[in-house]
Design a protein around this motif. Structure first.
Motif, PDB file in Angstrom:
ATOM      1  N   ARG A   7       0.855  -1.180   0.000  1.00 58.09           N
ATOM      2  CA  ARG A   7       0.000   0.000   0.000  1.00 58.09           C
ATOM      3  C   ARG A   7       0.892   1.231   0.000  1.00 58.09           C
ATOM      4  NH1 ARG A   7      -2.870  -3.676   3.139  1.00 58.09           N
ATOM      5  NH2 ARG A   7      -5.112  -3.843   2.648  1.00 58.09           N
ATOM      6  N   ASN A   8       0.390   2.311  -0.538  1.00 54.23           N
ATOM      7  CA  ASN A   8       1.155   3.565  -0.571  1.00 54.23           C
ATOM      8  C   ASN A   8       0.669   4.459   0.560  1.00 54.23           C
ATOM      9  OD1 ASN A   8       2.549   5.873  -1.102  1.00 54.23           O
ATOM     10  ND2 ASN A   8       1.834   6.122  -3.212  1.00 54.23           N
ATOM     11  N   PRO A   9       1.386   4.507   1.687  1.00 53.58           N
ATOM     12  CA  PRO A   9       0.902   5.302   2.830  1.00 53.58           C
ATOM     13  C   PRO A   9       1.000   6.799   2.601  1.00 53.58           C
ATOM     14  CG  PRO A   9       3.081   4.401   3.305  1.00 53.58           C
ATOM     15  CD  PRO A   9       2.661   3.827   1.979  1.00 53.58           C
ATOM     16  N   ALA A  10       1.826   7.235   1.635  1.00 55.26           N
ATOM     17  CA  ALA A  10       1.991   8.673   1.405  1.00 55.26           C
ATOM     18  C   ALA A  10       0.871   9.247   0.558  1.00 55.26           C
ATOM     19  CB  ALA A  10       3.333   8.934   0.723  1.00 55.26           C
ATOM     20  N   ALA A  11       0.108   8.407  -0.128  1.00 56.63           N
ATOM     21  CA  ALA A  11      -0.950   8.889  -1.006  1.00 56.63           C
ATOM     22  C   ALA A  11      -2.128   9.393  -0.180  1.00 56.63           C
ATOM     23  CB  ALA A  11      -1.403   7.768  -1.944  1.00 56.63           C
ATOM     24  N   SER A  12      -2.792  10.436  -0.691  1.00 52.12           N
ATOM     25  CA  SER A  12      -3.943  10.994   0.009  1.00 52.12           C
ATOM     26  C   SER A  12      -5.154  10.087  -0.087  1.00 52.12           C
ATOM     27  CB  SER A  12      -4.279  12.382  -0.547  1.00 52.12           C
ATOM     28  OG  SER A  12      -4.547  12.306  -1.938  1.00 52.12           O
TER      29      SER A  12
ATOM     30  N   LEU B  30      -8.750   4.339  -4.865  1.00 53.38           N
ATOM     31  CA  LEU B  30     -10.130   4.596  -4.458  1.00 53.38           C
ATOM     32  C   LEU B  30     -10.094   5.780  -3.501  1.00 53.38           C
ATOM     33  CD1 LEU B  30     -13.051   3.509  -4.696  1.00 53.38           C
ATOM     34  CD2 LEU B  30     -12.637   2.230  -2.591  1.00 53.38           C
ATOM     35  N   PRO B  31     -10.887   6.843  -3.766  1.00 54.93           N
ATOM     36  CA  PRO B  31     -10.830   8.037  -2.918  1.00 54.93           C
ATOM     37  C   PRO B  31     -11.194   7.727  -1.469  1.00 54.93           C
ATOM     38  CG  PRO B  31     -12.047   8.486  -4.929  1.00 54.93           C
ATOM     39  CD  PRO B  31     -11.841   7.018  -4.881  1.00 54.93           C
ATOM     40  N   LYS B  32     -10.585   8.496  -0.554  1.00 62.18           N
ATOM     41  CA  LYS B  32     -10.947   8.380   0.855  1.00 62.18           C
ATOM     42  C   LYS B  32     -12.396   8.830   1.025  1.00 62.18           C
ATOM     43  CE  LYS B  32      -6.745   8.530   3.540  1.00 62.18           C
ATOM     44  NZ  LYS B  32      -5.963   9.231   4.556  1.00 62.18           N
TER      45      LYS B  32
END
Length: 951
Positions: A378-383, A400-402
């Motif tokens: 997973r990319n933890p830096a992505a918003s 997928l957007p938050k």
């Protein structure tokens, strides 16, 4: 273009000339800094500058020198809101334009104002400017009607910095602030922001999709290093925006085009306008992204509206074509629901099944696809929620957007095999595409998912991976080594802890069984040793001696000299007792000032009496507290037992009884227990039980002994003396029941009754005779320690209506020497009420002159032991004289107690005593006999006066 610009400027100059000549008579206004920055000192003269172009074209070094500038021209733009650091204007003359820096807060000058500016050259954020200006308004002139047409590329070169120019393009969007409007102008070679002041009531959105020409000053966008990173156009008002072709009132009225035809070749060259497409919704991220798909292809549009359209519904989208990816996309897009074909109204676009290679190399850009891949991270830096997936050796992301992601997607474990559905977005390798011919090179792709349901778990990962197996084996080996190490360490710690515990247990046992102050055994250890001694005595046919000691007047030492002195007395006593007994005997401290001595292997009872006498003698010696000797003594009770009489509790009780008999015999002695002592103990119990009901049974009465003045023979007052006439015991003397009342605490309630009753009875006598008497009442040590004594005395005085100055409270020297704050506060408070204080039995205790003077004692009462012997013993007479001299020297009166003969009366009067009290004048009498006593003493006083005159 240069010639065209020059022609325009020349024409502007021609237009300005008549206005310059015509404003000489107009009123003039000026703007200037309050404290202009003085020109820096120069070693040579700086040339003056008179044109805008000359000022603008200075080099950085020249501009920093601060050349003097004087210009005359028209204001083409002025603003106090665009730059929060300053206000500014652009000045235009025949040569060009220049930026003028105004003080922050300066109001904007209306464009078209003819001004004269004086100042100095300075370094701007990008190019030279006019700094520290003075601005004088000369009048108004038209703005320049001509401006050179420029491209976006030309503006980015910086050559037109600050100049009055013209830009042509299509307005894509409108952004409004509180004071300004920003139009996004799409030129043939770039997007140019156009800023102009906001005009109330105007709808700027009507300009969207219109082809316009805008005139204004080119202004750079720069960074902190004075480097240009962009450009914008500052336009004075909407009149400088010429609409060449108005945009449609309804953006959806533009003709539909297929998605496949977007950005395809057309022989007709025109500025970019919005395209109109229709298709079924394949992805909907409100406020961010909307994707459509028609029969030809798919497209995605960037949106700002948060209105949602259901997946599969038909939608119309208008927007500007953007060609930055592998397929065109739409920006600045608007959308709405469109009528769907009835036969296909429920159809959803079906995803194309692809693998990583076909997704990357095929033409699936902006289309709905389905792909199987393994979750590798997973990319933890992505918003947004971003899964990193792997398929056929290719790594890609699924996004997928938050706010739309669910718990299921977050719970997926690394290594899971997933089926992901979403819109395929392909990224282009720009450098490779530019180097080689043919179609653009693709370098990666991403999947935009529509909802958490677009992620389907096909296979959960096996936990026993090679990595996990190595981790488990390593952890097991490490744990084994750690356990072995801890076993070794803990075994050593356990050995040390066991030793510490044994030491601690021994220490705690010693602390529990020994007194912390004296180091002597406590009651619990004494009982153990007493039980052992009894068993041994029974076997060996020997006896046991038990001595119980109580320090005499220990509380007086504690209260008068402090707890430190009391502790010292206990330690001295313990040391002296231990020195007086054998090493095999036990000395224990069982309470505050009580000690027990256990003597074992006893053959002769007299051995115990010798030890008791030795202890009494050792303890009778005073001990020192600082520079002061303090008397010390003890009362000792002795119990001796042989044979069957050996029983622990009985021995303790008998020793205690014998000790109290030693106290009753005057203290500082020892008493051996006998059966007769039980009778005395029973008498004590009868006295105590009788006292507990004496008040309720009204068995107490007060007798009064007169106080007579030596000089005038006048009766001045009475001392109240308590008597107890018990129904069971008969008349009990104070010497018998007062110690019991003091010890039991009953003296507090009895003392209050005495004060209240005496005030009442003497008050009746005073009312009957019409004269006032002094009433003296004794206070016991227990009363003075009672909280609230001053309040109790005040209540008694209020109830009887008695003047506080007619009450005298008699206290002992031990009370006066008490250092406790409550005792001192009570005495000071009662003295402040006006109550008199007297020291009773003065001379038999020990006191300090500082204490006597601290509380303002009114008089002292010489103890009767000195009065009785003063006529026979020179020493007693010397003591009496010393007391009288001391008292008079301290302004205190002297009462002689125990005056029993006329000779003593006359002798003490001659020695300077002030008041007499004793049997010579009268025995204490009850209240009913006070009137005859007063009359008799008045007659006696009169006879004494006549006899004195006759003599």
């Amino acid at each position: 273009m240069s010639r065209r610009r020059n022609r325009g400027l020349d024409h502007s100059l021609i237009l300005l000339t008549p206005f310059v000549c015509a404003v000489s008579l107009l009123p003039q206004t000026s703007w200037a800094r309050e404290k202009p920055t003085p020109a820096p000192p120069r070693s040579y003269a700086l040339r003056p500058i008179t044109t805008a172009r000359e000022a603008h074209d200075l080099t950085t070094t020249e501009a920093a020198l601060g050349h003097p500038i004087r210009l005359r021209g028209v204001v083409t733009y002025s603003d106090e809101h665009v730059d929060p650091r300053r206000s500014f204007l652009f000045l235009h003359d025949a040569s060009g334009s220049i930026f003028v820096d105004l003080p922050k807060g300066t109001k904007s000058i209306s464009p078209g104002t003819l001004v004269e500016v004086t100042g100095r050259s300075g370094l701007g954020d990008y190019a030279p400017i006019i700094a520290n200006p003075g601005v004088k308004v000369l009048g108004r002139v038209p703005l320049p009607s001509e401006a050179p047409a420029v491209s976006y590329t030309r503006l980015l070169s910086g050559k037109e910095d600050g100049q009055w120019v013209e830009a042509e393009g299509v307005i894509r969007s409108v952004f409004e602030t509180e004071f300004n409007i920003v139009l996004q102008l799409a030129m043939r070679d770039g997007l140019l922001p156009v800023t102009l002041p906001r005009e109330p009531g105007r709808d700027y959105r009507m300009l969207i999709d219109s082809q316009v020409k805008a005139r204004g000053n080119a202004a750079p966008i720069f960074n902190g290093n004075r480097q240009m990173i962009g450009v914008r156009l500052l336009t004075p008002d909407t009149s400088r925006i010429e609409v060449l072709e108005a945009g449609p009132a309804d953006p959806f009225s533009a003709p539909l085009s297929s998605i496949e035809d977007l950005a395809r070749y057309s022989p007709i060259s025109s500025l970019p306008k919005r395209a109109h497409v229709r298709g079924r919704v394949t992805l909907m991220w409100p406020g961010s992204l909307l994707c459509l798909q028609d029969a030809t292809h798919g497209v995605c549009a960037q949106i700002t509206d948060t209105k949602s359209i259901a997946l599969g519904d038909v939608a119309d989208v208008v927007g500007y074509v953007e060609t930055s990816g592998s397929v065109p996309s739409l920006t600045e897009a608007a959308y709405r629901e469109a009528p769907s074909i009835p036969a296909e109204s429920s159809k959803l676009a079906m995803p194309s099944k692809v693998n990583a290679q076909s997704a990357l190399l095929g033409s699936f850009g902006s289309e709905l696809v389905e792909i199987e891949a393994e979750l590798i991270g997973r990319n933890p830096a992505a918003s947004d929620t971003t899964l990193i997936l792997s398929s056929d050796g290719f790594v890609f992301e699924a996004i997928l957007p938050k706010g739309m992601d669910g718990a299921a997607s977050k719970a997926l474990r690394i290594g899971s095999l997933l089926r992901v559905t979403g819109i395929c977005s392909i990224q282009i390798d720009d450098q490779r595409s530019a180097r080689y011919g043919g179609p653009a090179s693709r370098k990666s792709f991403r999947i935009f998912m529509r909802s958490p349901r677009d992620v389907l778990l096909l296979k959960a990962p096996s936990w026993w991976t090679p990595t996990h197996t190595v981790i488990v084996l390593t952890a097991a080996l490490t744990a084994t080594l750690i356990v072995l190490g801890w076993v070794i360490v803990l075994s050593g710690k356990l050995r040390r802890q066991k030793g510490l515990i044994q030491d601690s247990e021994e220490k705690f046992r010693h602390q529990a069984e020994h007194d912390s102050l004296t180091g002597l055994p406590t009651r619990s250890l004494l009982r153990d040793r007493l039980s052992i001694a009894i068993e041994r005595a029974k076997r060996s046919q020997t006896g046991i001696g038990l001595l119980m000691l109580d320090l005499d007047r220990f509380k007086q030492i504690n209260d008068s000299l402090g707890h430190h002195s009391g502790d010292q007395a206990l330690k001295v006593s313990a040391r002296r007792i231990c020195q007086s007994v054998r090493g095999s005997d036990t000395v224990a401290r069982i309470s505050g000032d009580e000690f027990i001595v256990l003597i074992t292997d006893l053959n002769d009872p007299k051995e115990v009496e010798l030890v008791a006498a030795k202890i009494v003698s050792a303890l009778s010696a005073p001990f020192r507290v600082g520079n002061r000797e303090v008397p010390l003594s003890a009362s000792v009770g002795v119990c001796i037992a042989f044979g069957d009489a050996l029983e622990a509790d009985s021995l303790m009780k008998m020793a205690d009884t014998a000790m109290y008999h030693a106290k009753a015999r005057g203290r500082n002695c020892f008493q051996v227990y006998s059966d007769d002592m039980d009778k005395a103990t029973k008498v004590y119990q009868r006295l105590r039980s009788g006292l507990e009901r004496a008040l309720a049974a009204n068995e107490f009465e007060i007798h009064y002994q007169p106080l007579v003045d030596f000089k005038t023979r006048e009766l001045t007052g009475f001392e109240a003396l308590l008597r107890w006439r018990s129904q069971e015991l008969g008349l009990v003397m104070p010497t018998d029941f007062i110690p019991v009342a003091e010890e039991s605490g009953l003296i507090v309630s009895i003392g209050e009754w005495v004060l209240r009753r005496a005030c009442h009875e003497i008050g009746l006598l005073e009312a009957q005779l019409g004269r006032r008497f002094l009433l003296a009442v004794n206070l016991s040590p227990r009363q003075i320690q009672q909280f609230g004594l001053p309040d109790m005395v005040s209540r008694c005085l209020d109830e009887s209506g008695r003047d506080p100055e007619t009450i005298e409270l008699e206290i002992t020297e031990s009370i006066l020497m008490n250092d406790s704050a409550s005792t001192q506060n009570s005495l000071i408070e009662m003295r402040g009420m006006g109550i008199r204080l007297a020291i009773d039995d003065f001379g038999v205790g020990f006191s300090s002159l500082s204490y006597i003077t601290r509380f303002s004692i009114d008089r002292i009462k010489i103890d009767r032991s000195f009065v009785m012997k003063c006529m026979q013993e020179e020493t007693s007479l010397a003591v009496v004289r010393a007391m009288v001299a001391m008292a008079h020297g301290l302004s205190m009166a002297v009462v002689a107690e125990g005056v029993e003969t006329a000779e003593e009366f006359h002798f003490l009067g001659l020695e300077g005593c002030d008041t007499a009290q004793g049997y010579y004048l009268s025995r204490p009498v009850p209240a009913a006999e006070l009137v005859p006593l007063v009359n008799r003493l008045d007659d006696w006083a009169q006879d004494q006066s006549l006899t004195a005159r006759a003599v």
